[in-house]
Design an enzyme around this catalytic site. Structure first.
Site, PDB file in Angstrom:
ATOM      1  N   LYS A  43      -7.028  45.472  27.161  1.00 56.34           N
ATOM      2  CA  LYS A  43      -6.845  45.219  25.734  1.00 56.34           C
ATOM      3  C   LYS A  43      -8.173  44.845  25.065  1.00 56.34           C
ATOM      4  O   LYS A  43      -8.494  45.319  23.971  1.00 56.34           O
ATOM      5  CB  LYS A  43      -5.812  44.105  25.518  1.00 56.34           C
ATOM      6  N   ARG A 100     -12.421  35.238  31.003  1.00 60.84           N
ATOM      7  CA  ARG A 100     -13.385  34.616  30.096  1.00 60.84           C
ATOM      8  C   ARG A 100     -14.075  35.725  29.301  1.00 60.84           C
ATOM      9  O   ARG A 100     -14.643  36.643  29.886  1.00 60.84           O
ATOM     10  CB  ARG A 100     -14.417  33.794  30.866  1.00 60.84           C
ATOM     11  N   LYS A 135     -14.791  18.780  23.387  1.00 59.73           N
ATOM     12  CA  LYS A 135     -14.511  17.677  24.301  1.00 59.73           C
ATOM     13  C   LYS A 135     -15.609  16.620  24.157  1.00 59.73           C
ATOM     14  O   LYS A 135     -16.678  16.877  23.609  1.00 59.73           O
ATOM     15  CB  LYS A 135     -14.456  18.178  25.745  1.00 59.73           C
ATOM     16  N   HIS A 143      -9.386  28.189  24.095  1.00 61.41           N
ATOM     17  CA  HIS A 143      -8.510  28.503  25.220  1.00 61.41           C
ATOM     18  C   HIS A 143      -7.149  28.965  24.718  1.00 61.41           C
ATOM     19  O   HIS A 143      -6.537  28.303  23.880  1.00 61.41           O
ATOM     20  CB  HIS A 143      -8.295  27.266  26.104  1.00 61.41           C
ATOM     21  N   GLU A 162      -4.619  32.827  31.321  1.00 62.80           N
ATOM     22  CA  GLU A 162      -5.463  31.960  30.499  1.00 62.80           C
ATOM     23  C   GLU A 162      -6.663  32.770  30.020  1.00 62.80           C
ATOM     24  O   GLU A 162      -7.351  33.406  30.830  1.00 62.80           O
ATOM     25  CB  GLU A 162      -5.952  30.745  31.283  1.00 62.80           C
ATOM     26  N   GLU A 177     -23.996  22.865  32.917  1.00 67.47           N
ATOM     27  CA  GLU A 177     -23.363  21.555  33.031  1.00 67.47           C
ATOM     28  C   GLU A 177     -22.621  21.440  34.368  1.00 67.47           C
ATOM     29  O   GLU A 177     -22.683  20.410  35.049  1.00 67.47           O
ATOM     30  CB  GLU A 177     -22.400  21.348  31.857  1.00 67.47           C
ATOM     31  N   HIS A 178     -21.939  22.526  34.742  1.00 68.92           N
ATOM     32  CA  HIS A 178     -21.194  22.526  36.010  1.00 68.92           C
ATOM     33  C   HIS A 178     -22.151  22.403  37.201  1.00 68.92           C
ATOM     34  O   HIS A 178     -21.890  21.654  38.145  1.00 68.92           O
ATOM     35  CB  HIS A 178     -20.371  23.805  36.128  1.00 68.92           C
TER      36      HIS A 178
END
Length: 225
Positions: A43, A100, A135, A143, A162, A177-178
């Site tokens: 899609k 994502r 956040k 999301h 998701e 950051e991760h």
């Protein structure tokens, strides 16, 4: 670490023993989720192609997908005190299949989300807008949990997927950051300093997105003249 690994392995064995009695084997359910990922990816690729024809602009930079591992599934079920069954996975966990979508500009995110949700075979389950309301650590992303039908040889089945939308800047910040935080045991003061610095980087990233959006809009106006 060894104790945790043993607990995960024991839980994994327990899960596989329990799901033998379920009507749908775990590997079949995972295959259904892979099919759902393919449906949603298609899609977005069609939408991207349509944009390139009608607007001379490709909003999507990259599409990434992932399927949660059995260990991650077990951990999530256990953390929420949910039954270790296939039925429990499908009923309670909405992020087994994930996509994502990395966009060029922030406006592209909302446009793509709107177009996806306008399709008559897509059902919105949940939306969390961490762009308008980031956040506390500075994380930004849009999301969506959506239900998408997959067409099997004997049935049509709706599966949860998701979808995360990010700009290039949002994705770069989240990835770094991760890496900075992942499995690092830091003292309280060092952690506070890192948190403050990461938040400052997130604010700089947000300003970059805003500036690039303005430049993009200006270029589009000139193109229309």
């Amino acid at each position: 670490m060894e104790n945790n690994a043993c607990l995960i392995e024991d839980a994994k064995v327990l899960l596989f023993k329990q799901i033998q009695e379920d009507s749908i084997p775990l590997r079949t359910l995972m295959a259904y989720y892979r099919c759902a990922i393919m449906e949603v990816e298609t899609k977005f690729r069609v939408l991207n192609e349509e944009f390139s024809i009608e607007r001379e602009h490709n909003p999507i930079e990259t599409i990434k997908s992932r399927l949660k591992s059995p260990e991650s599934i077990i951990n999530k079920l256990q953390s929420r005190n949910l039954p270790l069954t296939v039925q429990s996975i499908e009923t309670n966990l909405f992020d087994i299949a994930g996509i994502r979508v990395i966009c060029s500009f922030q406006n592209d995110i909302y446009l793509l989300a709107e177009y996806l949700l306008s399709q008559d075979d897509i059902e919105l389950v949940e939306i969390k807008d961490y762009i308008k309301t980031p956040k506390e650590n500075g994380y930004r992303s849009l999301h969506l949990i959506v239900k998408v039908p997959i067409f099997l040889h004997e049935e049509k089945r709706s599966m949860n997927v998701e979808v995360q939308f990010r700009t290039i800047a949002m994705d770069s910040w989240a990835s770094l950051e991760h890496k900075i935080r992942y499995k690092k045991e830091l003292d309280e003061q060092t952690l506070k300093t890192i948190n403050d610095d990461l938040l400052e980087c997130a604010l700089l990233s947000a300003r970059l997105d805003e500036k690039m959006e303005k430049v993009h809009q200006q270029s589009m106006k000139k193109k229309l003249k």
